[in-house]
Design a protein around this motif. Sequence first.
Motif, PDB file in Angstrom:
ATOM      1  N   LEU A 274      41.864  35.689  28.505  1.00  9.92           N
ATOM      2  CA  LEU A 274      41.820  36.040  29.930  1.00  9.92           C
ATOM      3  C   LEU A 274      40.958  35.042  30.701  1.00  9.92           C
ATOM      4  O   LEU A 274      41.330  34.615  31.807  1.00  9.92           O
ATOM      5  CB  LEU A 274      41.271  37.452  30.098  1.00  9.92           C
ATOM      6  CG  LEU A 274      41.149  37.960  31.543  1.00  9.92           C
ATOM      7  CD1 LEU A 274      42.520  38.003  32.208  1.00  9.92           C
ATOM      8  CD2 LEU A 274      40.498  39.355  31.575  1.00  9.92           C
ATOM      9  N   LEU A 275      39.826  34.664  30.119  1.00  7.43           N
ATOM     10  CA  LEU A 275      38.946  33.697  30.779  1.00  7.43           C
ATOM     11  C   LEU A 275      39.670  32.375  31.004  1.00  7.43           C
ATOM     12  O   LEU A 275      39.566  31.770  32.087  1.00  7.43           O
ATOM     13  CB  LEU A 275      37.689  33.478  29.928  1.00  7.43           C
ATOM     14  CG  LEU A 275      36.693  32.433  30.444  1.00  7.43           C
ATOM     15  CD1 LEU A 275      36.149  32.838  31.810  1.00  7.43           C
ATOM     16  CD2 LEU A 275      35.555  32.241  29.441  1.00  7.43           C
ATOM     17  N   THR A 276      40.436  31.932  30.015  1.00  9.22           N
ATOM     18  CA  THR A 276      41.159  30.667  30.138  1.00  9.22           C
ATOM     19  C   THR A 276      42.260  30.760  31.188  1.00  9.22           C
ATOM     20  O   THR A 276      42.451  29.836  31.990  1.00  9.22           O
ATOM     21  CB  THR A 276      41.750  30.261  28.774  1.00  9.22           C
ATOM     22  OG1 THR A 276      40.699  30.157  27.815  1.00  9.22           O
ATOM     23  CG2 THR A 276      42.482  28.934  28.864  1.00  9.22           C
ATOM     24  N   VAL A 277      42.988  31.873  31.202  1.00  9.92           N
ATOM     25  CA  VAL A 277      44.038  32.064  32.213  1.00  9.92           C
ATOM     26  C   VAL A 277      43.437  32.077  33.613  1.00  9.92           C
ATOM     27  O   VAL A 277      43.960  31.438  34.543  1.00  9.92           O
ATOM     28  CB  VAL A 277      44.813  33.373  31.937  1.00  9.92           C
ATOM     29  CG1 VAL A 277      45.731  33.703  33.119  1.00  9.92           C
ATOM     30  CG2 VAL A 277      45.628  33.256  30.661  1.00  9.92           C
ATOM     31  N   VAL A 278      42.341  32.795  33.779  1.00 13.89           N
ATOM     32  CA  VAL A 278      41.677  32.852  35.087  1.00 13.89           C
ATOM     33  C   VAL A 278      41.189  31.460  35.499  1.00 13.89           C
ATOM     34  O   VAL A 278      41.336  31.054  36.654  1.00 13.89           O
ATOM     35  CB  VAL A 278      40.501  33.848  35.056  1.00 13.89           C
ATOM     36  CG1 VAL A 278      39.661  33.732  36.335  1.00 13.89           C
ATOM     37  CG2 VAL A 278      41.009  35.267  34.894  1.00 13.89           C
ATOM     38  N   LEU A 279      40.634  30.730  34.539  1.00 11.39           N
ATOM     39  CA  LEU A 279      40.128  29.390  34.829  1.00 11.39           C
ATOM     40  C   LEU A 279      41.251  28.460  35.274  1.00 11.39           C
ATOM     41  O   LEU A 279      41.123  27.739  36.279  1.00 11.39           O
ATOM     42  CB  LEU A 279      39.435  28.827  33.588  1.00 11.39           C
ATOM     43  CG  LEU A 279      38.823  27.429  33.703  1.00 11.39           C
ATOM     44  CD1 LEU A 279      37.702  27.429  34.733  1.00 11.39           C
ATOM     45  CD2 LEU A 279      38.300  26.953  32.352  1.00 11.39           C
ATOM     46  N   THR A 281      44.195  29.344  36.448  1.00 14.54           N
ATOM     47  CA  THR A 281      44.726  29.841  37.726  1.00 14.54           C
ATOM     48  C   THR A 281      43.846  29.398  38.882  1.00 14.54           C
ATOM     49  O   THR A 281      44.337  28.944  39.930  1.00 14.54           O
ATOM     50  CB  THR A 281      44.821  31.373  37.706  1.00 14.54           C
ATOM     51  OG1 THR A 281      45.666  31.781  36.631  1.00 14.54           O
ATOM     52  CG2 THR A 281      45.384  31.899  39.020  1.00 14.54           C
ATOM     53  N   ALA A 282      42.537  29.518  38.703  1.00  7.73           N
ATOM     54  CA  ALA A 282      41.600  29.105  39.745  1.00  7.73           C
ATOM     55  C   ALA A 282      41.714  27.606  40.012  1.00  7.73           C
ATOM     56  O   ALA A 282      41.579  27.156  41.160  1.00  7.73           O
ATOM     57  CB  ALA A 282      40.173  29.457  39.327  1.00  7.73           C
ATOM     58  N   TRP A 287      40.541  27.498  43.975  1.00 10.30           N
ATOM     59  CA  TRP A 287      39.541  28.442  44.466  1.00 10.30           C
ATOM     60  C   TRP A 287      38.167  27.795  44.557  1.00 10.30           C
ATOM     61  O   TRP A 287      37.380  28.118  45.438  1.00 10.30           O
ATOM     62  CB  TRP A 287      39.482  29.678  43.554  1.00 10.30           C
ATOM     63  CG  TRP A 287      40.722  30.516  43.622  1.00 10.30           C
ATOM     64  CD1 TRP A 287      41.684  30.482  44.588  1.00 10.30           C
ATOM     65  CD2 TRP A 287      41.148  31.508  42.688  1.00 10.30           C
ATOM     66  NE1 TRP A 287      42.689  31.381  44.316  1.00 10.30           N
ATOM     67  CE2 TRP A 287      42.379  32.029  43.154  1.00 10.30           C
ATOM     68  CE3 TRP A 287      40.614  32.011  41.499  1.00 10.30           C
ATOM     69  CZ2 TRP A 287      43.071  33.029  42.472  1.00 10.30           C
ATOM     70  CZ3 TRP A 287      41.304  33.008  40.822  1.00 10.30           C
ATOM     71  CH2 TRP A 287      42.522  33.511  41.310  1.00 10.30           C
TER      72      TRP A 287
END
Length: 466
Positions: A274-279, A281-282, A287
Amino acid sequence: MLTILGFAMIATFLVLIMLKKMSPIAALVLIPALFCVLVGKGAHLGDYVIDGVTGLAPTAAMLMFAIVYFGVMIDVGLFDPVVRGILKFCRADPLRIVVGTAVLAAIVSLDGDGSTTFMITVSAMYPLYKRLKMSLVVMTGVVAMANGVMNTLPWGGPTARAATALKLDASDIFVPMIPALAAGLLFVLVLAYVLGRRERGRLGVLTLDEALVEAPEAETVLVGAGSSGTPKRTVGSGTGSGGSLPEAPEDEGFQGLDPARATLRPKLYWFNALLTVVLLTAMIMEWLPIPVLFLLGAALALTVNFPHMPDQRARIAAHAENVLNVSGMVFAAAVFTGVLQGTGMVDHMAEWLVRNIPDAMGPHMALVTGVLSIPLTYFMSNDGFYFGILPVLAEAGQAHGVSAVEIARASIVGQPLHMSSPLVPAVYVLVGMAKVEFGDHTRFVVKWAVLTSLVVLGAGAVLGIL
């Protein structure tokens, strides 16, 4: 004079590193310093270097913390399923391995960041290439070309720069180019197939005993040929009466990463995913600046996965060599770019090229731009080409009735070669992690990358896109 000295500086640099007479870091620093003196602007060398370092400092910071972040993710096992899937497809067949490398690089390149692509792909494939004694420059070359084609995505950089420089919509540039770019990617896959067949012919179809993945020593024993006549080898330790070990069962594959390493964190797998996906995506959504994102991501990944300070220090130390090598290359490249731009050599070189375009080529300025993009994006940064040269080429094209959007589409043709430019910091991640000499990579990849770019250009011309 500046034009001649600019070309001479670039030629000297390339010759010295390809002949291994100087290391890339030394060549990136000493050669531009020498030519700065020859130009008569030695007194301004400090200013040029500081300007170059200032411009590349955010990139260096991004690469440093990205290496730490993805290094930690590899340590904790985030990419193990991906590795197993790719290796299950590849087995120990060099042909499949090279094709699999190209496919993996193209897929990972969807995030638009070359450094990320290189780190993930090399981390997944390097152990396999190393164990099977495959050519590592084949790996770096295929990865760089696949990423170069995919680098033309609107969020990858070049397309956005072209759109900004010529005040166009990025989708108007990219979408019509998709068939031509697909032809380029197909060519990379075909090339991977050809190179894979060459490796298969050199090494044969291999079988590995899973237990020997982490063995410190191994020898190769020829055990005959399969039913198809293709040689097969078994990698063994040379122990036992027969000097080789039995082939691994079909349901067992080569494990590129130690499945029992102490750094694995299976209970935190979904957190890390999840951390990698969020990173990512950001990063795509912009962002925050990319260096800030990786700085925060690396700090969070270290804190959660390795809460004890000694463990954190151990992980940082484990990746310190890569961090130092890459950051050193980036700052050395800053000297090269700073001198090129500060002395005005790059501007004079570009003006000379544009000025020497025959009038008869005016109606074909899109093709001219595509051809020029191959060497120009190799010898200068994307910013220098798209914001300095492209507007001049677009004006020349419009004077002959060639639209700006056609010029913009042609300008992204050179990206397969650009991703191996010594002025692209990410390429040092690629060769550093693969433990390949930059000169060896350059000698191997340039001809194939130029051919890939010409395939994209030719497809664009045939399909009426350019």
